[in-house]
Scaffold this active site. Structure first.
Site, PDB file in Angstrom:
ATOM      1  N   HIS A  11       0.786   7.874   1.081  1.00 28.42           N
ATOM      2  CA  HIS A  11       0.401   6.529   1.503  1.00 28.42           C
ATOM      3  C   HIS A  11       0.469   6.494   3.025  1.00 28.42           C
ATOM      4  O   HIS A  11       1.550   6.440   3.602  1.00 28.42           O
ATOM      5  CB  HIS A  11       1.343   5.495   0.889  1.00 28.42           C
ATOM      6  N   GLU A  52      -9.372   7.647  -1.613  1.00 23.15           N
ATOM      7  CA  GLU A  52      -9.153   6.836  -0.410  1.00 23.15           C
ATOM      8  C   GLU A  52      -9.107   7.879   0.696  1.00 23.15           C
ATOM      9  O   GLU A  52      -8.078   8.496   0.953  1.00 23.15           O
ATOM     10  CB  GLU A  52      -7.826   6.082  -0.570  1.00 23.15           C
ATOM     11  N   ASP A  78      -5.079   9.147  -2.291  1.00 18.59           N
ATOM     12  CA  ASP A  78      -5.096   8.778  -0.871  1.00 18.59           C
ATOM     13  C   ASP A  78      -5.002  10.065  -0.051  1.00 18.59           C
ATOM     14  O   ASP A  78      -3.947  10.696  -0.013  1.00 18.59           O
ATOM     15  CB  ASP A  78      -3.865   7.891  -0.614  1.00 18.59           C
ATOM     16  N   GLU A  86      -6.223   6.966  -8.374  1.00 23.00           N
ATOM     17  CA  GLU A  86      -6.463   6.852  -6.929  1.00 23.00           C
ATOM     18  C   GLU A  86      -5.773   7.999  -6.199  1.00 23.00           C
ATOM     19  O   GLU A  86      -4.617   8.310  -6.475  1.00 23.00           O
ATOM     20  CB  GLU A  86      -5.936   5.507  -6.408  1.00 23.00           C
ATOM     21  N   HIS A 102      -3.456   2.230  -9.504  1.00 26.94           N
ATOM     22  CA  HIS A 102      -3.494   2.058  -8.047  1.00 26.94           C
ATOM     23  C   HIS A 102      -2.421   2.950  -7.440  1.00 26.94           C
ATOM     24  O   HIS A 102      -1.308   3.030  -7.956  1.00 26.94           O
ATOM     25  CB  HIS A 102      -3.211   0.583  -7.723  1.00 26.94           C
ATOM     26  N   ASN A 103      -2.755   3.634  -6.327  1.00 28.09           N
ATOM     27  CA  ASN A 103      -1.781   4.522  -5.669  1.00 28.09           C
ATOM     28  C   ASN A 103      -1.023   5.359  -6.705  1.00 28.09           C
ATOM     29  O   ASN A 103       0.211   5.357  -6.766  1.00 28.09           O
ATOM     30  CB  ASN A 103      -0.790   3.707  -4.826  1.00 28.09           C
TER      31      ASN A 103
END
Length: 621
Positions: A226, A260, A213, A211, A181-182
């Site tokens: 983020h 994302e 973003d 991931e 995640h991230n």
């Protein structure tokens, strides 16, 4: 034969030992540094802190230099462990050497080795016996036996599972997939740095779903960070160049890039161009011939990069547009999103918005189309085989408790990704076990945050050659299975696991100790379905981190061993401040070898603490 037996006596050992060290003592006594180098010559490892204090204890004149006799004592303290001597003496007829037949007997009776013979024993002797005359006589001295017991062949993790052994031809949805995640963050979610190291280290650990973003950047270059926070920014192109370089170093199996995506259509086109130019033929941009109504297998997708993003239209339409110029083609999708309030990153409100998607990027999404999860009923009626859902941990936890059977039916058909809730600003993690129990394929964790969840993650994916793909147990794949992790299981194959925790080997000393001491204890914990969760611990051995002896036996009855993980934690007892973590090791219960085994220990950050380990005897039926 009698001549050989008489010849191979204490004299041989003594001569061998002197021949190894004589030259080093030609100039008289030796210091600590030379002592360490000499031990390395013997292939004996010793932790620096322990070495320093053992040297000090045996330096009788306290001049920082030791004699040949003092070195012999130090060698014995480190290399000759009582518990290994006891095992050796049980199988050695003369307490000096093992014949091949003795070694076969030990391997068969204690190590549960199958179908082995004297030629196998001879191979072990050739590999580990340091004394040439003993080796030539097809025998093994205690020196050889102690090296064998300290080798990788006697580690707890079963070597059979160190390479890919599972059937890799099932559809992707039949596997647990190592997911982060991230991935771009290397500390917290609000002001920490974004760093390529996040991607590189995750891939090196075998992670297969990353991931990214993505946001509009200056000069028409998309950036990765983020959003609505003060984390630093990376260029999208730089990120995927790093991924391309490291994607298949640890595993040959496909990597999923979960986008994302907050970019404008113009910058989405830049992303599409970058993905194609950087990954080339590795990028999956069309369906495979035989997979038009079910997901392909990891085997069929070896060395492929898959893009996970929102998608316009069907796979057939994508296929028909292959080779067409898609520049400037944009479509709109309705999307209900949970939006962060600018300036207050942890607060969110819902709104319906129209999302613009560039056809060029949409057409790179084949088998991993991101689709919003509405309900199990909606998915059963309308969700397509190539659509996957992302569900936040809070909602996923609620569904797993209240509607476990429906959740399992859902994960049998569709890839489901569970991610940490937004309030985890410190990048903390949830326990992934509860979501593996219901078959969620992609349980995404913050890889940068050490602790129990990442220990479970790293331990689980040691299985199947650290390939990042683990075939789910049959009851999480079989459509007729009535398995529910929250209820008593009637058709399982329970095991009774017995662990004799014998001793500790060069455990890390307490950081509060002024020497090499610690008040050591070991906690053994089982993670799995709720009924299997349990914890047992040893007594405390005071002021001994070098060679604590527990000799305690623990028994666990495990109902669903296919999902069970075991974690060994070594702590220093501290009554005032709470126990201090010294090291741990986590692995799937069914990946343990039986017999006398060494449990390697790892730090909180996941680094090896070799030669620190636990010595155990494992047995299960």
């Amino acid at each position: 034969m009698m001549f050989h037996e008489n010849f191979l006596n204490f004299f041989v050992l003594h001569t061998w030992f002197l021949s190894m060290i004589r030259d080093d003592f030609k100039g008289g006594k030796i210091n600590l540094e030379k002592t360490q180098k000499l031990l390395e010559k013997f292939n004996i490892r010793c932790n620096d802190i322990h070495m320093k204090y053992i040297f000090k204890d045996n330096d009788r004149l306290k001049q920082g230099r030791i004699t040949i006799e003092e070195f012999r004592t130090i060698y014995r303290v480190i290399a000759h462990r009582e518990e290994i001597t006891e095992i050796f003496n049980t199988y050695s007829e003369n307490r000096k050497f093992l014949f091949e037949k003795n070694l076969v007997e030990f391997l068969t009776q204690e190590q549960y080795a199958l179908n082995i013979n004297q030629s196998f024993a001879y191979e072990i002797i050739q590999k580990y016996e340091p004394i040439e005359e003993v080796k030539q006589a097809h025998q093994m001295s205690f020196e050889g036996f102690t090296r064998f017991m300290g080798s990788s062949e006697c580690l707890l993790f079963n070597t059979e599972y160190q390479s890919v052994y599972q059937d890799m031809t099932h559809p992707l949805n039949d596997y647990f997939i190592s997911s982060s995640h991230n991935t771009y963050l290397i500390s917290d979610q609000l002001v920490g740095p974004s760093d390529l190291w996040g991607y590189v280290s995750a891939l090196v650990k075998g992670c297969r779903c990353l991931e990214i973003d993505c946001w509009d950047g200056s000069q028409n270059e998309p950036v990765v960070y983020h959003g609505y926070t003060f984390t630093s920014k990376l260029l999208f192109k730089t990120v995927i160049q790093a991924i391309q370089k490291y994607a298949f170093i640890t595993s040959d199996y496909p990597v999923v890039l979960s986008l994302e995506n907050h970019c404008s259509p113009a910058q989405q086109e830049v992303m599409a161009d970058s993905l194609q130019s950087v990954f080339g033929d590795s990028l999956l941009s069309d369906t495979l011939d035989d997979f038009l109504d079910e997901l392909p297998s990891p085997e069929a997708l070896k060395f492929k990069i898959l893009v996970r993003n929102k998608k316009i239209g069907t796979l057939r339409e994508t296929h028909e547009r292959k080779g067409c110029d898609k520049h400037g083609q944009v479509e709109e999708l309705k999307d209900t999103e949970s939006k962060r309030v600018v300036g207050i990153p942890l607060f969110r409100k819902k709104r319906v918005r129209k999302v613009k998607i560039a056809m060029a990027l949409s057409d790179l999404v084949i088998y991993t189309k991101a689709e919003k999860f509405r309900s199990f009923d909606h998915s059963r009626l309308y969700q397509q085989f190539n659509e996957s859902n992302s569900i936040g941990e809070t909602q996923a936890r609620k569904l797993s408790k209240l509607r476990a059977n429906e959740f399992i039916l859902h994960t049998r058909k569709f890839i489901t990704r569970v991610y940490p809730k937004a309030t985890r600003a410190d990048s903390s993690n949830f326990n992934p076990q509860e979501f593996w129990n219901i078959g969620c394929q992609m349980v995404a964790l913050n890889f940068q945050t050490p602790g129990l969840p990442m220990d479970l993650q790293n331990g689980k994916f040691l299985d199947n050659g650290n390939s990042g793909y683990i075939l789910k147990p049959h009851f999480l794949r079989d459509t007729n299975s009535k398995f529910n992790p929250n209820k008593a299981v009637y058709d399982s194959n329970p095991i009774t696991l017995t662990i004799r925790l014998i001793s500790g080997i060069q455990l890390p000393p307490s950081s509060h100790s002024s020497s090499n001491k610690a008040d050591t204890l070991v906690i053994i914990e089982i993670f799995g379905v709720p009924n299997d969760q349990m914890k047992q611990q040893t007594r405390v051995i005071k002021k001994n981190a070098f060679s604590p002896r527990w000799n305690e036996t623990f028994t666990f009855i495990i109902q669903v061993p296919e999902l069970a993980m075991i974690r060994f934690v070594v702590e220093n007892q501290s009554l005032l401040a709470g126990n201090e973590f010294l090291g741990q090791y986590t692995l799937p219960v069914l990946c343990m070898s039986k017999g006398y085994r060494r449990v390697p220990l790892f730090s909180k950050m996941g680094e090896s603490l070799e030669p620190a380990s636990l010595f155990v005897y494992i047995w299960y039926i």
